[in-house]
Design a protein around this motif. Sequence first.
Motif, PDB file in Angstrom:
ATOM      1  N   LEU A  65       0.840  -1.186   0.000  1.00  9.78           N
ATOM      2  CA  LEU A  65       0.000   0.000   0.000  1.00  9.78           C
ATOM      3  C   LEU A  65       0.874   1.233   0.000  1.00  9.78           C
ATOM      4  N   VAL A  66       0.265   2.339  -0.313  1.00  7.71           N
ATOM      5  CA  VAL A  66       0.876   3.648  -0.104  1.00  7.71           C
ATOM      6  C   VAL A  66      -0.044   4.386   0.855  1.00  7.71           C
ATOM      7  N   THR A  67       0.550   5.289   1.615  1.00  8.23           N
ATOM      8  CA  THR A  67      -0.244   5.969   2.634  1.00  8.23           C
ATOM      9  C   THR A  67       0.306   7.352   2.931  1.00  8.23           C
ATOM     10  N   THR A  68      -0.585   8.206   3.363  1.00 10.18           N
ATOM     11  CA  THR A  68      -0.198   9.523   3.862  1.00 10.18           C
ATOM     12  C   THR A  68      -0.065   9.500   5.380  1.00 10.18           C
ATOM     13  N   LEU A  69      -0.360   8.358   5.994  1.00  4.67           N
ATOM     14  CA  LEU A  69      -0.280   8.222   7.443  1.00  4.67           C
ATOM     15  C   LEU A  69       1.171   8.054   7.887  1.00  4.67           C
ATOM     16  N   THR A  70       1.444   8.423   9.110  1.00  3.34           N
ATOM     17  CA  THR A  70       2.744   8.132   9.701  1.00  3.34           C
ATOM     18  C   THR A  70       2.764   6.655  10.101  1.00  3.34           C
ATOM     19  N   PHE A 104       7.541  -4.074   5.968  1.00  4.64           N
ATOM     20  CA  PHE A 104       8.507  -3.164   5.350  1.00  4.64           C
ATOM     21  C   PHE A 104       7.838  -1.818   5.106  1.00  4.64           C
ATOM     22  N   TRP A 105       8.642  -0.773   5.127  1.00  5.25           N
ATOM     23  CA  TRP A 105       8.190   0.579   4.770  1.00  5.25           C
ATOM     24  C   TRP A 105       9.299   1.179   3.921  1.00  5.25           C
ATOM     25  N   GLY A 106       9.317   0.827   2.637  1.00  2.00           N
ATOM     26  CA  GLY A 106      10.409   1.240   1.770  1.00  2.00           C
ATOM     27  C   GLY A 106      11.724   0.781   2.376  1.00  2.00           C
ATOM     28  N   GLN A 107      12.691   1.678   2.441  1.00  2.00           N
ATOM     29  CA  GLN A 107      13.982   1.351   3.063  1.00  2.00           C
ATOM     30  C   GLN A 107      14.073   1.841   4.499  1.00  2.00           C
ATOM     31  N   ARG A 108      12.983   2.336   5.018  1.00  3.90           N
ATOM     32  CA  ARG A 108      13.013   2.882   6.380  1.00  3.90           C
ATOM     33  C   ARG A 108      13.381   1.821   7.404  1.00  3.90           C
ATOM     34  N   ARG A 109      14.063   2.293   8.420  1.00  5.75           N
ATOM     35  CA  ARG A 109      14.353   1.506   9.609  1.00  5.75           C
ATOM     36  C   ARG A 109      13.650   2.236  10.749  1.00  5.75           C
ATOM     37  N   ILE A 110      12.717   1.540  11.393  1.00  7.22           N
ATOM     38  CA  ILE A 110      11.938   2.131  12.479  1.00  7.22           C
ATOM     39  C   ILE A 110      12.146   1.263  13.713  1.00  7.22           C
ATOM     40  N   ALA A 111      12.460   1.880  14.809  1.00  4.65           N
ATOM     41  CA  ALA A 111      12.641   1.157  16.069  1.00  4.65           C
ATOM     42  C   ALA A 111      12.070   2.001  17.198  1.00  4.65           C
ATOM     43  N   THR A 112      10.806   1.741  17.506  1.00  3.67           N
ATOM     44  CA  THR A 112      10.155   2.407  18.629  1.00  3.67           C
ATOM     45  C   THR A 112       9.692   1.332  19.597  1.00  3.67           C
ATOM     46  N   VAL A 113       9.126   1.748  20.699  1.00  2.00           N
ATOM     47  CA  VAL A 113       8.601   0.792  21.672  1.00  2.00           C
ATOM     48  C   VAL A 113       7.513  -0.077  21.033  1.00  2.00           C
ATOM     49  N   ASP A 114       6.712   0.515  20.130  1.00  2.00           N
ATOM     50  CA  ASP A 114       5.564  -0.177  19.559  1.00  2.00           C
ATOM     51  C   ASP A 114       5.792  -0.769  18.178  1.00  2.00           C
ATOM     52  N   LEU A 115       6.856  -0.373  17.484  1.00  2.00           N
ATOM     53  CA  LEU A 115       6.999  -0.771  16.086  1.00  2.00           C
ATOM     54  C   LEU A 115       8.465  -0.935  15.698  1.00  2.00           C
TER      55      LEU A 115
END
Length: 170
Positions: A65-70, A104-115
Amino acid sequence: MSTNQERVYLSIGSNIHPRVQNIRKALSRLRAVAGVTVIAESHWYETEPWGNREQANFYNVSVSLVTTLTPAELLDELHTIEQAGHRQRLVHWGPRTIDMDIIFWGQRRIATVDLTVPHAQAANRNFVLLPTAEIAADDPLVGPQVARMIAANQDQSWIKKVRNVSELDD
């Protein structure tokens, strides 16, 4: 789709009756989320449970999907869809009416408490990698990530492509 918009990949699964209906409802609810446009859906797969194998088999599907959401907003929407599908988090890796994960979210690397993105266990799960590979092959950001993970994957659990979803019974 604009060329600078990253594709997001989700893994969706269910192993509690009615599995097919649970996934179809979740997909319908996902398509109705403002700011989300589903652009591809993999074949459906029947899969062996991962982790806790003492439960019913899953049906799994990947979507892009594509999204405008964070990322946090999309995760909240997925949790809302899971709640609407009566998801209960009682047993780690246990049975579930619906499970929706951002892989996956493109090439993003996300590291939060929830995600965590890429999903922390994606590289170890056939039921995530094989359906995602189907729809990410033409994605220059995610396709190579998936290919590398498949090449290194050691998951021995079985996975079977469902030829005709309309013929599935629970």
